[in-house]
Design an enzyme around this catalytic site. Sequence first.
Site, PDB file in Angstrom:
ATOM      1  N   CYS B 177       0.852  -1.198   0.000  1.00 55.58           N
ATOM      2  CA  CYS B 177       0.000   0.000   0.000  1.00 55.58           C
ATOM      3  C   CYS B 177       0.883   1.241   0.000  1.00 55.58           C
ATOM      4  O   CYS B 177       0.591   2.247  -0.649  1.00 55.58           O
ATOM      5  CB  CYS B 177      -0.894   0.042   1.233  1.00 55.58           C
ATOM      6  SG  CYS B 177      -1.894  -1.423   1.488  1.00 55.58           S
ATOM      7  N   HIS B 181       0.833   5.050  -1.445  1.00 53.11           N
ATOM      8  CA  HIS B 181       0.174   5.884  -0.441  1.00 53.11           C
ATOM      9  C   HIS B 181       1.037   6.168   0.779  1.00 53.11           C
ATOM     10  O   HIS B 181       0.529   6.526   1.832  1.00 53.11           O
ATOM     11  CB  HIS B 181      -1.152   5.237  -0.009  1.00 53.11           C
ATOM     12  CG  HIS B 181      -2.109   5.054  -1.144  1.00 53.11           C
ATOM     13  ND1 HIS B 181      -2.784   6.101  -1.709  1.00 53.11           N
ATOM     14  CD2 HIS B 181      -2.479   3.943  -1.838  1.00 53.11           C
ATOM     15  CE1 HIS B 181      -3.551   5.644  -2.705  1.00 53.11           C
ATOM     16  NE2 HIS B 181      -3.382   4.343  -2.808  1.00 53.11           N
ATOM     17  N   ARG B 225     -12.514  -0.281  -3.019  1.00 52.84           N
ATOM     18  CA  ARG B 225     -11.264   0.430  -3.292  1.00 52.84           C
ATOM     19  C   ARG B 225     -10.058  -0.421  -2.870  1.00 52.84           C
ATOM     20  O   ARG B 225      -9.078  -0.541  -3.596  1.00 52.84           O
ATOM     21  CB  ARG B 225     -11.276   1.794  -2.581  1.00 52.84           C
ATOM     22  CG  ARG B 225     -10.051   2.648  -2.738  1.00 52.84           C
ATOM     23  CD  ARG B 225      -9.739   3.050  -4.154  1.00 52.84           C
ATOM     24  NE  ARG B 225      -8.909   2.066  -4.847  1.00 52.84           N
ATOM     25  CZ  ARG B 225      -8.617   2.104  -6.151  1.00 52.84           C
ATOM     26  NH1 ARG B 225      -9.091   3.048  -6.928  1.00 52.84           N
ATOM     27  NH2 ARG B 225      -7.863   1.181  -6.701  1.00 52.84           N
ATOM     28  N   CYS B 229      -7.156  -2.044  -5.212  1.00 47.21           N
ATOM     29  CA  CYS B 229      -5.741  -1.730  -5.005  1.00 47.21           C
ATOM     30  C   CYS B 229      -4.911  -3.021  -5.016  1.00 47.21           C
ATOM     31  O   CYS B 229      -3.849  -3.072  -5.623  1.00 47.21           O
ATOM     32  CB  CYS B 229      -5.529  -1.002  -3.677  1.00 47.21           C
ATOM     33  SG  CYS B 229      -5.899   0.766  -3.746  1.00 47.21           S
TER      34      CYS B 229
END
Lengths: 201, 268
Positions: B177, B181, B225, B229
């Site tokens: 992630c 991000h 979402r 991802c």
Amino acid sequence: MNKKIFGALIILVLSPLAVADSTQQAFEAMQQSFSKAGQAGMERLQQDETQRLCSAGAASNGLTDDALAKILAANEAAVKLPADGNYFGDWKRGQAIAQLGTGLQSSDDPAKPAGGNCYACHQMAESEIAYGTIGPSLLHYGKLRGNSQPIVDYTWRVLYNAKSYFACTHMPRFGSQGILDEQQLRDVMSYLLDPESPVNQ
Amino acid sequence: MKQRLWRVVSVAVMACMPFVVGAQQQEDPVAEYRELFGEDNPAELWEQRGEGLWREARGPKNVPLSSCDFGLGAGVIAGAYAQMPRYFADTGRVEDLESRLVTCMSTIQGFDRETMLRSRFGDGDKKSDLEALTAYIVGQSRGHTVEIKLQHPAEKAAYETGKSLFFYRAGPHDFSCASCHGESGKRIRLQSLPGLLEKKDAQFAFTTWPGYRVSQGELRTLEWRLADCFRQQRLPQLGYGSPAAVALVMFMAVNANGGKMDAPNLKR
């Protein structure tokens, strides 16, 4: 259940390895939570040593010197230079590879070659405005650096396995993970270094 | 109400027109659509359907969901989402809203879990009840402050697991992630990425899901979402309401503490 308690005790005893445990904790949660989809099998959740050390480092205070040395050595050893000594292909095909974002996702056709998706993270040709900013700009890559043998060799190594130079970089290891084949890498090399390539205009 | 709904529908149709992104719109690619929509958001269609589903007697047991407890007492939905995920004594698990809905719809109304999970995400004419209910219940927290207290040990454990998942690199591309991000101010192609470790971005991201996605003509939830991802990370399929999904939602929610809920929102 007993096994679980035993496992928990072992973890307590080994608490100095708390950082490694945190990736183990993530792995166990993933084992219970994911399922195979298309070409993305459960084996993909298993980390190699580079992934494990980089994850643990990012989740804590960064890499230890020892971990850094291990990662660089393992990934340097994984680099293969082109078998025939030819580093270059066709910049036009390289451009298409740099543009293409599909490949290896559960939703992708495994029969089709993967793209490099370079533009997701890098600026390259001036004419392409839809570029990402996670990686450095590569605008005029070859024009700025020339194509002496050290530059050619360095660029190949970074494309093949960027973690041989930048230990935990976000950049995938395109060659050693089999994302792009040797010919695709040659084509991307040309896109970066060929004076005719739009990257160098 | 009818007239307003019709306006929402017509704007939704306009939203299906080709989505053109110019360099000058990089900062907020949906700005043009926000202007077009004004105060309307096609997500209202999902919220309204969800409100109906919330009130109706449904399922094999033919009862409404009103005895479902989202943490503030049976049937209390105002502000409930702003304090989720949380630990629920009846299941002995930490649940986010989406997994809690699956729990309540199966235990209270008697719906089959597997059947529900198969239609968890809508697609055109195939509507998802879970999505509509999620949109409605999240909407009942609009203006509420995100406040995750992490009191129960299981809540703390979920947060810790979520944190380690956030940094977990795997798959052929070595992505986690954090690859996209971990830092604020970055983008993929022209899409801005919220840096989920930074308060402002984390609050913006968490408080604006679910969202009506202009590019897809669908309302998408936070679990959608996350699952998408992981698809882009080249990893296998994230299970809806699974321990990893709930842990990641918990990590995101805690990082968003203090933010004001403003969802369902509008997304690219």
